[in-house]
Design a protein around this motif. Structure first.
Motif, PDB file in Angstrom:
ATOM      1  N   ASP A 124       0.842  -1.193   0.000  1.00  0.00           N
ATOM      2  CA  ASP A 124       0.000   0.000   0.000  1.00  0.00           C
ATOM      3  C   ASP A 124       0.876   1.241   0.000  1.00  0.00           C
ATOM      4  OD1 ASP A 124      -2.309  -1.526   0.083  1.00  0.00           O
ATOM      5  OD2 ASP A 124      -2.524  -1.391   2.261  1.00  0.00           O
ATOM      6  N   THR A 183      -9.507   3.769  -5.614  1.00  0.00           N
ATOM      7  CA  THR A 183     -10.906   4.134  -5.525  1.00  0.00           C
ATOM      8  C   THR A 183     -11.432   4.413  -6.937  1.00  0.00           C
ATOM      9  OG1 THR A 183     -12.494   5.611  -4.445  1.00  0.00           O
ATOM     10  CG2 THR A 183     -10.431   6.597  -5.170  1.00  0.00           C
ATOM     11  N   HIS A 211     -10.097   2.360  -1.160  1.00  0.00           N
ATOM     12  CA  HIS A 211      -8.754   2.735  -1.605  1.00  0.00           C
ATOM     13  C   HIS A 211      -8.679   4.222  -1.963  1.00  0.00           C
ATOM     14  CE1 HIS A 211      -8.442  -1.631  -1.834  1.00  0.00           C
ATOM     15  NE2 HIS A 211      -7.132  -1.471  -1.819  1.00  0.00           N
ATOM     16  N   PHE A 215      -3.049   3.697  -2.729  1.00  0.00           N
ATOM     17  CA  PHE A 215      -3.223   2.767  -3.837  1.00  0.00           C
ATOM     18  C   PHE A 215      -2.438   1.508  -3.535  1.00  0.00           C
ATOM     19  CE2 PHE A 215       0.245   5.570  -5.162  1.00  0.00           C
ATOM     20  CZ  PHE A 215       1.165   4.750  -5.785  1.00  0.00           C
ATOM     21  N   HIS A 216      -3.009   0.399  -3.931  1.00  0.00           N
ATOM     22  CA  HIS A 216      -2.531  -0.927  -3.560  1.00  0.00           C
ATOM     23  C   HIS A 216      -1.904  -1.562  -4.793  1.00  0.00           C
ATOM     24  CE1 HIS A 216      -3.962  -5.200  -2.049  1.00  0.00           C
ATOM     25  NE2 HIS A 216      -2.802  -5.266  -2.680  1.00  0.00           N
TER      26      HIS A 216
END
Length: 283
Positions: A124, A183, A211, A215-216
């Motif tokens: 993350d 997101t 999110h 950001f993942h």
């Protein structure tokens, strides 16, 4: 066949042990150090573990690891290298570097607050541009990231910048990256701002709940990691048209007459690959 039988017998023996009543999350969270093996992710991103994890240093020339008390900065060397690479790109874009959130536990497995992050191949990255890279341990516990999503969840807010776009695009273009969760408004904004039609990197950017402050980034299984299972391939196309659902139908109130969704049961050790019992119990 013999190896399968032995692995199954080991899993059954562990299930019959006094710790069998504990969830996999409880078992793996109790292991603060990695195993002394060559790095090896085992299983899938949401049902797996990692042997021989390495730790992201707390401080680097272009990053700081956040929430150190969680002890969630363990991962595969490819993930550590990605953080170093992407943080240098962030510095090149004008940020001081990156604030890095969770990667995984010392032996992977289910971690508090995450459905994935079990192989050391997820990381993350905070949306907050670092103001400085000399935060104390206490500051790293109290400082929060920023949301880039509007209150109605349908668009980005004023915190979103072109630097965010450039950074996430750089991550998506990295060959080691399998996909990136953001997101939904971020996905749609990046679709609108990306020029041209040949944009295969956009397919890696996937909308998902929760999110808006980070950001993942998810990496591919490393070459030669035979026990590692990649997710299903991404759908064809750039995913831009499909992302509209997330800011329209997905936000409609739920049907009050719909039957309730059964609660998700926590994973047990038996839900993970048999080799994860060996990772868990290794000295």
């Amino acid at each position: 066949m013999i190896r399968r039988i032995l692995a199954l017998a080991l899993a059954l023996a562990v299930a019959a042990s006094p710790g069998a009543a504990q969830t996999a999350q409880q078992l793996f969270s109790a292991k603060p150090r990695p195993t002394a093996h060559a790095p090896q992710p085992i299983g899938g991103h949401s049902r797996g573990c990692i042997a021989g994890a390495v730790q992201l240093p707390e401080n680097g020339p272009t990053w700081q690891a956040m929430r150190l008390s969680r002890n969630h900065h363990w991962g595969h060397p490819d993930t550590i290298a990605l953080v170093e690479r992407l943080s240098r790109q962030a510095a090149g874009l004008g940020w001081a570097g990156l604030y890095v959130g969770d990667i995984g536990q010392a032996r992977g497995g289910p971690a508090p607050g995450h459905a994935s992050h079990q192989l050391g191949l997820d990381v993350d990255i905070w949306m907050l541009p670092p103001a400085r890279l000399d935060l104390s341990r206490a500051e790293r516990e109290s400082l929060s990231s920023i949301s880039v999503r509007s209150a109605d969840q349908r668009s980005v807010n004023r915190n979103w910048t072109q630097t965010h776009h450039a950074l996430i695009e750089a991550a998506a273009r990295d060959p080691a990256v399998e996909r990136i969760f953001v997101t939904a408004p971020v996905k749609l904004r990046m679709c609108a701002d990306a020029p041209g039609r040949n944009r295969p990197w956009l397919a890696k950017i996937r909308p998902w709940w929760g999110h808006d402050t980070h950001f993942h980034v998810r990496l591919q299984c490393p070459a030669g990691a035979r026990g590692c299972v990649n997710p299903d391939p991404l759908p064809a196309g750039d995913g831009c048209a499909e992302a509209v659902w997330w800011v329209t139908e997905a936000l409609e109130p739920p049907d009050p007459n719909a039957p309730p969704t059964p609660p998700r049961q926590p994973l047990t050790l038996a839900d993970l690959p048999p080799q994860c019992a060996q990772v868990l119990n290794a000295r």
